[in-house]
Design a protein around this motif. Structure first.
Motif, PDB file in Angstrom:
ATOM      1  N   LEU A  82      15.547  27.709  14.938  1.00  0.00           N
ATOM      2  CA  LEU A  82      15.434  28.903  14.105  1.00  0.00           C
ATOM      3  C   LEU A  82      15.476  28.537  12.632  1.00  0.00           C
ATOM      4  O   LEU A  82      15.909  27.433  12.268  1.00  0.00           O
ATOM      5  CB  LEU A  82      16.589  29.862  14.399  1.00  0.00           C
ATOM      6  N   ILE A  83      15.076  29.478  11.784  1.00  0.00           N
ATOM      7  CA  ILE A  83      15.292  29.373  10.341  1.00  0.00           C
ATOM      8  C   ILE A  83      15.699  30.740   9.809  1.00  0.00           C
ATOM      9  O   ILE A  83      15.300  31.772  10.338  1.00  0.00           O
ATOM     10  CB  ILE A  83      14.061  28.869   9.561  1.00  0.00           C
ATOM     11  N   PHE A  84      16.522  30.706   8.782  1.00  0.00           N
ATOM     12  CA  PHE A  84      16.841  31.894   8.003  1.00  0.00           C
ATOM     13  C   PHE A  84      15.925  31.917   6.793  1.00  0.00           C
ATOM     14  O   PHE A  84      15.607  30.870   6.211  1.00  0.00           O
ATOM     15  CB  PHE A  84      18.279  31.837   7.459  1.00  0.00           C
ATOM     16  N   HIS A  85      15.529  33.124   6.375  1.00  0.00           N
ATOM     17  CA  HIS A  85      14.768  33.258   5.138  1.00  0.00           C
ATOM     18  C   HIS A  85      15.174  34.560   4.459  1.00  0.00           C
ATOM     19  O   HIS A  85      15.350  35.581   5.110  1.00  0.00           O
ATOM     20  CB  HIS A  85      13.259  33.272   5.416  1.00  0.00           C
ATOM     21  N   GLN A  86      15.320  34.478   3.154  1.00  0.00           N
ATOM     22  CA  GLN A  86      15.611  35.665   2.352  1.00  0.00           C
ATOM     23  C   GLN A  86      14.569  35.723   1.249  1.00  0.00           C
ATOM     24  O   GLN A  86      14.525  34.862   0.380  1.00  0.00           O
ATOM     25  CB  GLN A  86      17.021  35.585   1.776  1.00  0.00           C
ATOM     26  N   SER A  87      13.717  36.731   1.311  1.00  0.00           N
ATOM     27  CA  SER A  87      12.580  36.766   0.401  1.00  0.00           C
ATOM     28  C   SER A  87      12.741  37.714  -0.768  1.00  0.00           C
ATOM     29  O   SER A  87      12.190  37.487  -1.825  1.00  0.00           O
ATOM     30  CB  SER A  87      11.316  37.157   1.165  1.00  0.00           C
ATOM     31  N   GLY A  88      13.426  38.810  -0.567  1.00  0.00           N
ATOM     32  CA  GLY A  88      13.475  39.836  -1.599  1.00  0.00           C
ATOM     33  C   GLY A  88      12.244  40.711  -1.577  1.00  0.00           C
ATOM     34  O   GLY A  88      12.021  41.507  -2.461  1.00  0.00           O
ATOM     35  N   GLY A  89      11.463  40.584  -0.520  1.00  0.00           N
ATOM     36  CA  GLY A  89      10.205  41.322  -0.424  1.00  0.00           C
ATOM     37  C   GLY A  89      10.348  42.610   0.344  1.00  0.00           C
ATOM     38  O   GLY A  89      11.301  43.361   0.182  1.00  0.00           O
ATOM     39  N   CYS A  90       9.422  42.843   1.243  1.00  0.00           N
ATOM     40  CA  CYS A  90       9.343  44.119   1.967  1.00  0.00           C
ATOM     41  C   CYS A  90      10.408  44.247   3.057  1.00  0.00           C
ATOM     42  O   CYS A  90      11.271  43.398   3.194  1.00  0.00           O
ATOM     43  CB  CYS A  90       7.953  44.259   2.586  1.00  0.00           C
ATOM     44  N   CYS A  91      10.268  45.254   3.835  1.00  0.00           N
ATOM     45  CA  CYS A  91      11.149  45.543   4.984  1.00  0.00           C
ATOM     46  C   CYS A  91      12.573  45.780   4.518  1.00  0.00           C
ATOM     47  O   CYS A  91      12.842  46.750   3.852  1.00  0.00           O
ATOM     48  CB  CYS A  91      11.050  44.461   6.049  1.00  0.00           C
ATOM     49  N   ASP A  92      13.490  44.903   4.850  1.00  0.00           N
ATOM     50  CA  ASP A  92      14.878  45.080   4.453  1.00  0.00           C
ATOM     51  C   ASP A  92      15.165  44.496   3.070  1.00  0.00           C
ATOM     52  O   ASP A  92      16.302  44.187   2.745  1.00  0.00           O
ATOM     53  CB  ASP A  92      15.804  44.428   5.481  1.00  0.00           C
ATOM     54  N   GLY A  93      14.138  44.317   2.270  1.00  0.00           N
ATOM     55  CA  GLY A  93      14.340  43.821   0.912  1.00  0.00           C
ATOM     56  C   GLY A  93      14.924  42.440   0.890  1.00  0.00           C
ATOM     57  O   GLY A  93      14.319  41.499   1.368  1.00  0.00           O
ATOM     58  N   SER A  94      16.122  42.319   0.356  1.00  0.00           N
ATOM     59  CA  SER A  94      16.718  40.991   0.220  1.00  0.00           C
ATOM     60  C   SER A  94      17.674  40.653   1.365  1.00  0.00           C
ATOM     61  O   SER A  94      18.523  39.796   1.221  1.00  0.00           O
ATOM     62  CB  SER A  94      17.440  40.878  -1.121  1.00  0.00           C
ATOM     63  N   ALA A  95      17.529  41.297   2.500  1.00  0.00           N
ATOM     64  CA  ALA A  95      18.360  40.974   3.660  1.00  0.00           C
ATOM     65  C   ALA A  95      17.937  39.623   4.238  1.00  0.00           C
ATOM     66  O   ALA A  95      16.750  39.312   4.297  1.00  0.00           O
ATOM     67  CB  ALA A  95      18.234  42.050   4.731  1.00  0.00           C
TER      68      ALA A  95
END
Length: 119
Positions: free
Chosen positions: A24-37
């Protein structure tokens, strides 16, 4: 010193997801969906490029953040936690009725000197 850590509860969920889905990988984008979740994906389901920064490894899972988002968060220590409730993302924990969240605190002066050295 580390930029990121994980609560025991969230670590249990990560390990449960690893047992079911593999790498697995974690990613935090700050983009769509849950924002910065923070979101967790099967390793090959997330495209990473030079704009993604590796913040650390949690329970054997690399945690990446988009560099634009990192600029906002670079002076904080992040703790990944888990809470009840469905997020609005494609993250693997969503079907469990859970979602990952971030708790943050400012880095201490000592942490900041080590993790964000002046050029």
């Amino acid at each position: 010193m580390e930029r990121i850590s994980i609560t025991d509860q969230a670590a249990k969920v990560v390990n449960q997801l690893k047992a079911k889905h593999g790498e697995l990988i974690f990613h935090q984008s700050g983009g769509c969906c849950d924002g910065s979740a923070p979101m967790i994906f099967e390793k090959d389901d997330m495209y990473l490029d030079e704009s993604d920064i590796l913040l650390g490894n949690l329970e054997g899972v690399n945690f990446y953040m988009n560099q634009d988002q990192f600029e906002y968060w670079k002076h904080t220590h992040l703790t990944v936690d888990i809470t009840q409730g469905r997020g609005a993302s494609f993250s693997l924990e969503i079907p469990l009725g859970l979602r990952f969240i971030i708790h943050s605190r400012l880095l201490t002066d000592e942490e900041n000197a080590v993790l964000n050295p002046k050029a």
